[in-house]
Each structure stands twice: as C-alpha cells, then as structure tokens.
Design an enzyme around this catalytic site. Structure first.
Site, PDB file in Angstrom:
ATOM      1  N   LYS A  12       6.179   1.754   5.970  1.00 42.12           N
ATOM      2  CA  LYS A  12       6.808   2.061   4.682  1.00 42.12           C
ATOM      3  C   LYS A  12       7.764   3.241   4.783  1.00 42.12           C
ATOM      4  O   LYS A  12       8.855   3.215   4.206  1.00 42.12           O
ATOM      5  CB  LYS A  12       5.724   2.320   3.629  1.00 42.12           C
ATOM      6  CG  LYS A  12       4.916   1.083   3.273  1.00 42.12           C
ATOM      7  CD  LYS A  12       3.825   1.390   2.262  1.00 42.12           C
ATOM      8  CE  LYS A  12       3.030   0.134   1.917  1.00 42.12           C
ATOM      9  NZ  LYS A  12       1.917   0.422   0.967  1.00 42.12           N
ATOM     10  N   THR A  99       0.922  13.070  10.469  1.00 37.52           N
ATOM     11  CA  THR A  99      -0.048  14.151  10.436  1.00 37.52           C
ATOM     12  C   THR A  99      -1.079  13.997  11.566  1.00 37.52           C
ATOM     13  O   THR A  99      -1.129  12.974  12.230  1.00 37.52           O
ATOM     14  CB  THR A  99      -0.776  14.179   9.084  1.00 37.52           C
ATOM     15  OG1 THR A  99      -1.373  12.890   8.858  1.00 37.52           O
ATOM     16  CG2 THR A  99       0.180  14.492   7.954  1.00 37.52           C
ATOM     17  N   ASN A 125       5.249  17.748   4.949  1.00 39.67           N
ATOM     18  CA  ASN A 125       5.889  17.126   3.788  1.00 39.67           C
ATOM     19  C   ASN A 125       7.392  17.345   3.878  1.00 39.67           C
ATOM     20  O   ASN A 125       7.848  18.466   4.129  1.00 39.67           O
ATOM     21  CB  ASN A 125       5.334  17.747   2.500  1.00 39.67           C
ATOM     22  CG  ASN A 125       5.591  16.876   1.282  1.00 39.67           C
ATOM     23  OD1 ASN A 125       6.689  16.400   1.057  1.00 39.67           O
ATOM     24  ND2 ASN A 125       4.554  16.666   0.496  1.00 39.67           N
ATOM     25  N   PHE A 126       8.162  16.285   3.670  1.00 39.26           N
ATOM     26  CA  PHE A 126       9.617  16.379   3.733  1.00 39.26           C
ATOM     27  C   PHE A 126      10.265  16.467   2.358  1.00 39.26           C
ATOM     28  O   PHE A 126      11.486  16.495   2.246  1.00 39.26           O
ATOM     29  CB  PHE A 126      10.190  15.174   4.495  1.00 39.26           C
ATOM     30  CG  PHE A 126      10.053  15.301   5.978  1.00 39.26           C
ATOM     31  CD1 PHE A 126      11.016  15.948   6.732  1.00 39.26           C
ATOM     32  CD2 PHE A 126       8.947  14.794   6.624  1.00 39.26           C
ATOM     33  CE1 PHE A 126      10.877  16.078   8.106  1.00 39.26           C
ATOM     34  CE2 PHE A 126       8.797  14.914   7.997  1.00 39.26           C
ATOM     35  CZ  PHE A 126       9.768  15.560   8.740  1.00 39.26           C
ATOM     36  N   HIS A 153      -3.251  10.997  -3.238  1.00 42.06           N
ATOM     37  CA  HIS A 153      -2.396  10.128  -2.431  1.00 42.06           C
ATOM     38  C   HIS A 153      -2.869   8.675  -2.523  1.00 42.06           C
ATOM     39  O   HIS A 153      -3.967   8.392  -3.000  1.00 42.06           O
ATOM     40  CB  HIS A 153      -2.410  10.572  -0.964  1.00 42.06           C
ATOM     41  CG  HIS A 153      -1.599  11.801  -0.704  1.00 42.06           C
ATOM     42  ND1 HIS A 153      -2.066  13.075  -0.985  1.00 42.06           N
ATOM     43  CD2 HIS A 153      -0.357  11.968  -0.190  1.00 42.06           C
ATOM     44  CE1 HIS A 153      -1.143  13.959  -0.640  1.00 42.06           C
ATOM     45  NE2 HIS A 153      -0.099  13.313  -0.155  1.00 42.06           N
ATOM     46  N   LYS A 157      -3.623   6.392   3.005  1.00 47.12           N
ATOM     47  CA  LYS A 157      -3.352   7.621   3.753  1.00 47.12           C
ATOM     48  C   LYS A 157      -4.513   7.896   4.697  1.00 47.12           C
ATOM     49  O   LYS A 157      -5.681   7.846   4.306  1.00 47.12           O
ATOM     50  CB  LYS A 157      -3.138   8.795   2.800  1.00 47.12           C
ATOM     51  CG  LYS A 157      -2.782  10.090   3.519  1.00 47.12           C
ATOM     52  CD  LYS A 157      -2.348  11.160   2.541  1.00 47.12           C
ATOM     53  CE  LYS A 157      -2.045  12.467   3.266  1.00 47.12           C
ATOM     54  NZ  LYS A 157      -0.990  12.322   4.300  1.00 47.12           N
TER      55      LYS A 157
END
Length: 265
Positions: A12, A99, A125-126, A153, A157
């Site tokens: 995704k 991660t 995190n972007f 989330h 995840k």
C-alpha cells in the site's frame, strides 16, 4: 535528476511512493522490488500507466541491473535490516519507512553506510504534521510532566506501540530531563508500570489496532484542573508522500544515518 527505486513496490505504501516519485519533476523512478509480482511492469502494478520498468524479485537482482541514487524501503520488520545492509553496502542512499530496527542495528547500518559513502534516513513517520506534533509535545513536556500517548492504526500494522509513539515518548522524556525541575509535580508516579499499556521510560502508550484507521496519535498532558491534547490524523497514505519526496531530495546532503524526518526539515 535523482533516480529512485522502491522496495516493497506493490504494498500500500510502495504503490503511493511510486506515484509520488513518478509525478515529481526532480525525481526519476527507475524500478521496483517486490517478489510477489516480479516481472510485471512497475507502473501497472502501482495503478498508473505502464512505464516500461520492471519489478525485480530481489534487491540483489535490481542492483545488478542498475544502481539508483536512492532506494526507498517500505517492506516489513522481518527483512528491513538485511535489506538495508545490502543497499548501503552497495553504496546507495536509503530512505527507510519500515519499522523494527533496533538502536544497535541502526548503529551497524551507520557503520556500513560510512564505509560505502551511503547515507540513510530512518523515519518512524513521514507526515509533516506528525513531525510538528512531536515538536510541539517536546516544547510542552517541561511544563506538563504528566503525559500519556494514545496511538491508533489499522489492524494490519505489524508493531505496537508504533515507532512514532515510541519516538514521541523518548523525545518527551529527553525534554523533561533536560528541563530538570521546570514544571509541575509529576502526579503519575504511583501508577503501575505497564498496567495500562506499554511504557517508554516515564510515558505510557496505549495502542489501538482496528479496521478503518490509517495513522493517528494523541498526546495527552494533564495538569492541575486542566488538560491539553495534541492530536494528529493521517487520513490516507498520501499524507506521507511529501515527506518521502523531501527525503529523496535531501538525503544526498545528509551524511551518515539520520533517525527522524525532523532533521531534514
């Protein structure tokens, strides 16, 4: 023009990264890596027009065919460390959104990168908004030492608590320690460690994993007869793309291994 490959290309996040890189005039997408759809056109697999670029089965095969400036990795915690050793060992800069890397593993990757003149960014995190959330929490921490985090989330995840929540907690703890006696009395000392969630030093983190969420975090500060809450919501994976694109453009000028997108802003 900065050339970019994407590892985990049909996931995704990988599909969104391909679209974002392809649409940016300063970046050039040159191929993807994903064993699930190896041999297919990378553009078609990402949901855009055919690009005449292949999906490779392995990183080794991709790097044997062409050497990009940057590889972006959104795969899984089970393989990210080995992926990073291959990429940095080949002298290619790497942007990591996966991660699961420990501090010891990051240090080993930093050593490999230095030996091969390859830079690396590891970012929990972007989202630019998430980075600002963490920065604001750090500024508040000395004045509100009683704080907990709720992170929510999607149910697919891998990790809990999230990397963003863990980094937020660590930054808050560092800010409180640096401030020393600044702030109100800590009212949570009698709570049982881990009784209500994971503990990162003095900060309790509550993790929610449910269908319908993407990535959300609340930092809740409690004081005398008042509370203060910071909340950030990523409503889709598009929210991460400006940060990924920024990282691809800036990584060449950021020597070594960097942890956290905030250092690129």
């Amino acid at each position: 023009m900065i050339t970019v490959m994407v590892c985990g290309a049909t996931g995704k996040m990988g599909r969104e990264v391909i679209k974002a890189v392809h649409n940016d005039p300063e970046l050039q997408f040159v191929g993807g890596i994903d064993p699930k759809q190896a041999g297919e056109d990378a553009g078609t697999a990402a949901g855009i027009e055919a690009l005449g670029l292949p999906l490779y089965e392995t990183l080794t095969a991709a790097l044997a065919d062409k050497k990009p400036d940057v590889i972006v990795d959104f795969t899984s915690p089970a393989i990210i460390f080995e992926n990073a050793k291959i990429v940095l060992g080949a002298g290619v800069h790497m942007v990591i959104g996966t991660t699961g890397l420990t501090a010891e593993q990051r240090e080993e990757l930093a050593t490999i990168g230095r030996a091969n003149h390859a830079n690396c960014l590891v970012a929990p995190n972007f989202s630019l908004g998430a980075v600002m959330m963490m920065k604001t929490a750090v500024n508040l921490a000395p004045y509100f030492p009683n704080v907990e985090i709720i992170e929510l989330h999607h149910n697919h995840k891998y990790d809990a608590p999230s990397g963003t929540a863990v980094l937020t907690a660590k930054l808050i703890n560092e800010a409180k320690q640096a401030a020393g006696a600044v702030g109100a009395e800590d009212l949570t000392r009698e709570s049982l460690p881990g009784a209500r969630g994971a503990k990162v030093d003095d900060v309790t983190i509550h993790s929610v994993r449910l269908p319908g969420y993407v990535a959300h975090q609340e930092v809740l500060f409690g004081g005398y007869d008042e509370t203060l809450t910071i909340r950030h919501d990523s409503l889709s994976r598009l929210s991460f793309m400006p940060g990924v694109v920024l990282a691809c453009k800036k990584i060449v000028d950021k020597p070594g291994l960097t942890y956290g997108l905030e250092h690129y802003l």
